[in-house]
Design an enzyme around this catalytic site. Structure first.
Site, PDB file in Angstrom:
ATOM      1  N   GLU A 176       0.897  -1.271  -0.051  1.00 48.27           N
ATOM      2  CA  GLU A 176       0.074   0.027   0.060  1.00 48.27           C
ATOM      3  C   GLU A 176       0.943   1.191   0.089  1.00 48.27           C
ATOM      4  O   GLU A 176       0.732   2.174   0.654  1.00 48.27           O
ATOM      5  CB  GLU A 176      -1.064   0.079   1.096  1.00 48.27           C
ATOM      6  N   GLY A 509       9.945  31.830  11.417  1.00 47.97           N
ATOM      7  CA  GLY A 509       9.593  30.797  12.817  1.00 47.97           C
ATOM      8  C   GLY A 509      10.643  31.202  13.661  1.00 47.97           C
ATOM      9  O   GLY A 509      11.146  32.157  13.824  1.00 47.97           O
TER      10      GLY A 509
END
Ligand SMILES: [Zn+2]
Length: 668
Positions: A176, A509
């Site tokens: 997957e 930031g």
């Protein structure tokens, strides 16, 4: 001289040795499909029927690719319910019982891994006799690790970077794959990391299989694009005897799945060559005679002979990396063709009403195709077309100060310089690719200093501007060189930055203090490293590129910029990405195209925030404008060199603003 024993005794000894060594003797390797037909059993928990198992003709193709030592990588793009998991389990059993190879299987999360181990792996270990025979009592048998005679099986979840470290295996399998994050812990490509576990293996094998999801951000799509051969399962048309794969087709295509309006039971597949129909029963009559054939025509796999053939039908080496594409549900004998049409009609009706969820599921899980989404992205051609006439390294009238962003690559620095004016209107004033070796600290000084500190950017007023602030990405391979370069130039406003792609982070930031390795010595707390909220910066840039008219927020381009500048600036797009929390929108680089110009622009935008330009008042902009007024009293004859506007810039604190005020008045 020894006397030879009589032949009868010799024979007896040989027989006894043979019997005693039997468990150790390696059987000659056989193809997975052959081995599985004899040894593999399906378990009641995971199948409608338990016991002996017969692979479908098309499954044999990828199964034999799994076990072929000349093939290093196998990619399978598949629908749901095409029996892929069974083939993977058979391969795990084969590696343990027949080849004795160390293997690792990754599932998207630890929970996925746990449930896969309980419902698939453990019943298989119990029910397949030949795997029973190599299980060792008393050895490690946990949900993460199974021990066999001569080999190990690692079972891992794909969320943490540490799940991709330390182990070394011969077989790495990612199940997957499209449910894995694009980057694990923001930095690690899970596919590359899983493949990296094969280093040193004599016969490395990397397997990725998945139903796919969104176009452009699919791991399988990326693997498939790199495959040496992309193969599709072709059947021979019973009418014209030419070969073709089964395809959905669609309204605009004359072949593929067709049905009479309102009558799904009438579905048939029209041959692309002769347009004659076949029904599902016809398909099942010819499917065993089909073959996997590559797009390029160079390869076909004959699953009866177990051989790869070239275009002339002669045996040939297999592709090193083979991708099995379009393994969609009509190939499965367990999915009724009219039922596929019914699913589509229902999903299509929902989409008409605005709910595209069921159609997306149909496209991904039944058609085994990528879902294309409307992307937010800027049109590079439209931007290039609106470019204006001015030379590079010249600053048009409204540009008042300059900021630069630098991206560091293995053999070069890329620099983009932006002029910023009132209302943060911006002008791309230069784009430089400076070749050199960023591993060598001296080259930083030799290559960057002259450009950053000595280049004069001529302003429309006749004055010259210098770069006010520079942000350098330190996230690449040359972190310490970048730290050192910025560390020694902090006073000249050269900043060490690193991108933080998490959603909704502030453009400017937090800063952290980093140790620096300087000529073999560790300088404690040597440099300040600033984090850049790249997602927010890209939102801002994208929003500005959409501003239609010159004025606040508008972005200007020079016609002198290369086409590459525009394609790189627009390389990324905001796309929906499925996460544990649901759908999230992220900036991604769908074509994995070069995007250094965008990165440089992100860092330049960070500089504008570092300087506080987004908080500037009208009065502050006005002072900058005044500082660039043409100097009417300049001495005649002295105008060969434009006078550098003496750092009129640099603000944020009121103290600095006063200083600008003084400088500004000194100029008049
Ligand atoms: Zn035909």
């Amino acid at each position: 001289m020894s006397k030879m024993p009589p032949p009868l005794t010799l024979h007896a000894i040989a027989a006894a040795i043979g019997a005693g060594l039997a468990p150790l003797r390696a059987e000659p390797p056989v193809r997975l499909s052959v081995w599985a037909a004899e040894h593999y059993r399906q378990s009641a928990e995971s199948s409608h029927t338990s016991g002996a198992w017969t692979a479908w003709p098309l499954q044999i193709g990828w199964m034999d690719a799994f076990s072929n030592d000349d093939i290093e990588e196998v990619t399978v793009r598949k629908a749901k319910r095409v029996g892929y998991t069974k083939t993977l389990l058979a391969f795990i059993a084969y590696n343990a019982a027949h080849r004795r190879r160390n293997q690792a299987l990754w599932q998207p999360t630890d929970d996925d891994r746990d449930s896969f181990v309980k419902t698939e792996i453990e019943p298989m270990l119990r029910d397949v006799d030949s795997v029973q025979a190599v299980q060792v009592a008393g050895k490690e048998d946990t949900i993460k690790l199974k021990t066999f005679l001569g080999s190990l099986l690692h079972l891992l979840g794909g969320k943490a970077a540490r799940a991709f470290r330390r182990i070394t295996v011969s077989v790495a399998m990612v199940d997957e794959a499209d449910a894995f994050d694009q980057k694990v812990e923001r930095a690690v490509d899970p596919m590359a990391a899983a493949q990296g576990r094969l280093e040193g293996a004599a016969f490395p094998k990397f397997i990725t299989g998945s139903t796919v999801r969104v176009d452009g951000v699919s791991h399988i799509q990326h693997r498939e694009s790199r495959a040496e051969a992309v193969v599709r399962y072709h059947i021979e048309c019973p009418h014209c005897h030419l070969e073709h794969p089964l395809v959905w087709g669609g309204k605009k295509v004359a072949h593929g799945f067709k049905w009479d309006a309102g009558d799904p039971a009438s579905v048939r597949h029209l041959c692309p060559h002769c347009r004659q129909p076949i029904r599902q029963a016809d398909y099942l009559r010819v499917w065993d005679g089909g073959a996997w054939i590559s797009e390029c025509g160079r390869w076909r796999y004959d699953h009866h002979a177990g051989q790869w053939l070239d275009a002339a039908g002669q045996p040939t080496r297999p592709p090193r990396h083979v991708a099995f594409a379009d393994v969609w549900t009509p190939y499965s004998p367990q999915r009724d063709w009219p039922d596929i049409v019914r699913e589509f009609i229902a999903a299509d009706a929902k989409a008409e009403q605005g709910d595209t969820g069921p159609l997306e599921t149909f496209v991904n899980e039944t058609l085994a195709q990528y879902w294309k989404v409307q992307m937010d992205s800027a049109d590079q051609h439209a931007l290039a077309q609106r470019a204006e006439h001015w030379p590079l390294r010249h600053v048009p009238q409204g540009g008042l100060l300059l900021v630069a962003g630098i991206d560091v690559q293995d053999n070069r620095w890329e620099v983009v310089v932006w002029a910023v004016g009132r209302g943060e209107e911006m002008w791309a004033v230069d784009y430089q690719v400076i070749y050199g070796n960023p591993a060598d600290e001296r080259e930083w000084e030799e290559k960057l200093d002259p450009y950053l500190f000595e280049t004069s950017f001529q302003h429309a007023s006749g004055k010259a501007l210098k770069i006010e602030a520079t942000a350098i990405d330190t996230g690449g391979h040359f972190t310490h060189q970048a730290y050192n370069y910025a560390r020694l130039r902090e006073r000249r406003r050269v900043f060490a930055v690193r991108g933080d792609p998490q959603p909704s982070k502030m453009i400017k930031g937090k800063a952290t203090i980093q140790d620096v390795n300087f000529r073999g010595k560790v300088l404690k707390r040597g440099v300040r490293l600033w984090y850049v909220g790249t997602d927010s910066a890209k939102d801002l840039i994208y929003g500005r590129l959409m501003v239609p008219h010159p004025g606040p927020g508008f972005v200007h381009f020079s016609k002198a910029l290369p086409a590459e500048f525009f394609s790189q600036l627009t390389a990324e797009a905001r796309m929906p990405v499925r996460t544990a929390r649901g759908t999230d929108y992220r900036w991604v680089n769908p074509k994995r195209a070069r995007n250094e110009v965008l990165d440089c622009t992100v860092y330049a935008i960070w500089c504008t925030h570092q300087l506080g330009l987004h908080l500037y008042t009208d009065a502050m902009w006005e002072r900058l404008e005044q500082a660039l007024q043409p100097d009417l009293f300049a001495a005649a004859g002295d105008d060969a060199q434009p006078a550098a506007a003496p750092a009129p810039t640099l603000p944020t604190a009121p103290r600095r603003i006063n200083r600008i005020g003084r400088l500004g008045s000194a100029l008049t």
